[in-house]
Motif scaffolding. Structure first.
Motif, PDB file in Angstrom:
ATOM      1  N   GLN A   1     -33.986 -24.737 102.543  1.00 18.27           N
ATOM      2  CA  GLN A   1     -34.313 -23.635 103.453  1.00 18.27           C
ATOM      3  C   GLN A   1     -33.308 -23.626 104.602  1.00 18.27           C
ATOM      4  O   GLN A   1     -32.993 -24.667 105.179  1.00 18.27           O
ATOM      5  CB  GLN A   1     -35.732 -23.804 104.002  1.00 18.27           C
ATOM      6  N   VAL A   2     -32.821 -22.455 104.906  1.00 21.35           N
ATOM      7  CA  VAL A   2     -31.860 -22.288 106.002  1.00 21.35           C
ATOM      8  C   VAL A   2     -32.433 -21.274 106.971  1.00 21.35           C
ATOM      9  O   VAL A   2     -32.893 -20.198 106.567  1.00 21.35           O
ATOM     10  CB  VAL A   2     -30.493 -21.797 105.481  1.00 21.35           C
ATOM     11  N   GLN A   3     -32.414 -21.604 108.222  1.00 21.34           N
ATOM     12  CA  GLN A   3     -32.817 -20.655 109.256  1.00 21.34           C
ATOM     13  C   GLN A   3     -31.589 -20.234 110.044  1.00 21.34           C
ATOM     14  O   GLN A   3     -30.752 -21.071 110.400  1.00 21.34           O
ATOM     15  CB  GLN A   3     -33.860 -21.272 110.172  1.00 21.34           C
ATOM     16  N   LEU A   4     -31.492 -18.934 110.286  1.00 23.12           N
ATOM     17  CA  LEU A   4     -30.344 -18.364 110.976  1.00 23.12           C
ATOM     18  C   LEU A   4     -30.820 -17.673 112.245  1.00 23.12           C
ATOM     19  O   LEU A   4     -31.767 -16.878 112.203  1.00 23.12           O
ATOM     20  CB  LEU A   4     -29.645 -17.344 110.070  1.00 23.12           C
ATOM     21  N   VAL A   5     -30.157 -17.970 113.345  1.00 24.01           N
ATOM     22  CA  VAL A   5     -30.534 -17.370 114.620  1.00 24.01           C
ATOM     23  C   VAL A   5     -29.297 -16.769 115.273  1.00 24.01           C
ATOM     24  O   VAL A   5     -28.338 -17.478 115.591  1.00 24.01           O
ATOM     25  CB  VAL A   5     -31.168 -18.406 115.568  1.00 24.01           C
ATOM     26  N   GLU A   6     -29.341 -15.453 115.453  1.00 20.27           N
ATOM     27  CA  GLU A   6     -28.220 -14.743 116.057  1.00 20.27           C
ATOM     28  C   GLU A   6     -28.384 -14.637 117.572  1.00 20.27           C
ATOM     29  O   GLU A   6     -29.509 -14.656 118.086  1.00 20.27           O
ATOM     30  CB  GLU A   6     -28.111 -13.322 115.494  1.00 20.27           C
ATOM     31  N   SER A   7     -27.263 -14.468 118.230  1.00 23.71           N
ATOM     32  CA  SER A   7     -27.255 -14.211 119.672  1.00 23.71           C
ATOM     33  C   SER A   7     -25.974 -13.480 120.021  1.00 23.71           C
ATOM     34  O   SER A   7     -25.058 -13.386 119.198  1.00 23.71           O
ATOM     35  CB  SER A   7     -27.369 -15.519 120.465  1.00 23.71           C
ATOM     36  N   GLY A   8     -25.936 -12.968 121.245  1.00 23.31           N
ATOM     37  CA  GLY A   8     -24.712 -12.351 121.724  1.00 23.31           C
ATOM     38  C   GLY A   8     -24.710 -10.840 121.766  1.00 23.31           C
ATOM     39  O   GLY A   8     -23.754 -10.232 122.245  1.00 23.31           O
TER      40      GLY A   8
END
Length: 122
Positions: free
Chosen positions: A1-8
């Motif tokens: 399982q991979v969790q991706l968190v964007e920002s910017g």
């Protein structure tokens, strides 16, 4: 399982620049092709850019070529999208995506981030 968190994401004037970041959980980040997609209101999600596992190869949609740059830092489990010369047509929610040993030209993501809003004012 991979969790991706964007920002910017954020609000920027036309002609301006933004850098998006996406940090991934897990210890296999370097085995994923990473990419950015975007979705504007009332439109389908569209591909923007992708980068190979090592970072040595990149691929862009025509509208992103020359204006956007995708990069990654495998030591930090992070992929970036540097965007410049932004126009109102670039306004969308930008999603990070991970594709297990995929192709940068035909990404079929296994994991998606929640997205970060980019709004470009005219």
């Amino acid at each position: 399982q991979v969790q991706l968190v964007e920002s910017g994401g954020g609000l920027v004037q036309a002609g301006g620049s933004l850098r998006l970041s996406c940090i991934a959980s897990g210890r296999t980040f370097s085995r994923y092709v990473m990419g950015w997609f975007r979705q504007a209101p009332g439109k389908e999600r569209e591909f923007v850019a992708a980068i190979s596992e090592s970072g040595g190869n990149t691929y862009y949609t025509d509208s992103a070529k020359g204006r956007f740059t995708i990069s990654r830092d495998n030591a930090k489990n992070t992929v970036y999208l540097q965007m410049s010369s932004l126009t109102p047509e670039d306004s969308a929610v930008y999603h990070c995506a991970a594709d297990w040993r995929g192709s940068i030209a035909t990404m079929t993501p296994d994991y998606w981030g929640q997205g970060t809003q980019v709004t470009v004012s005219s």
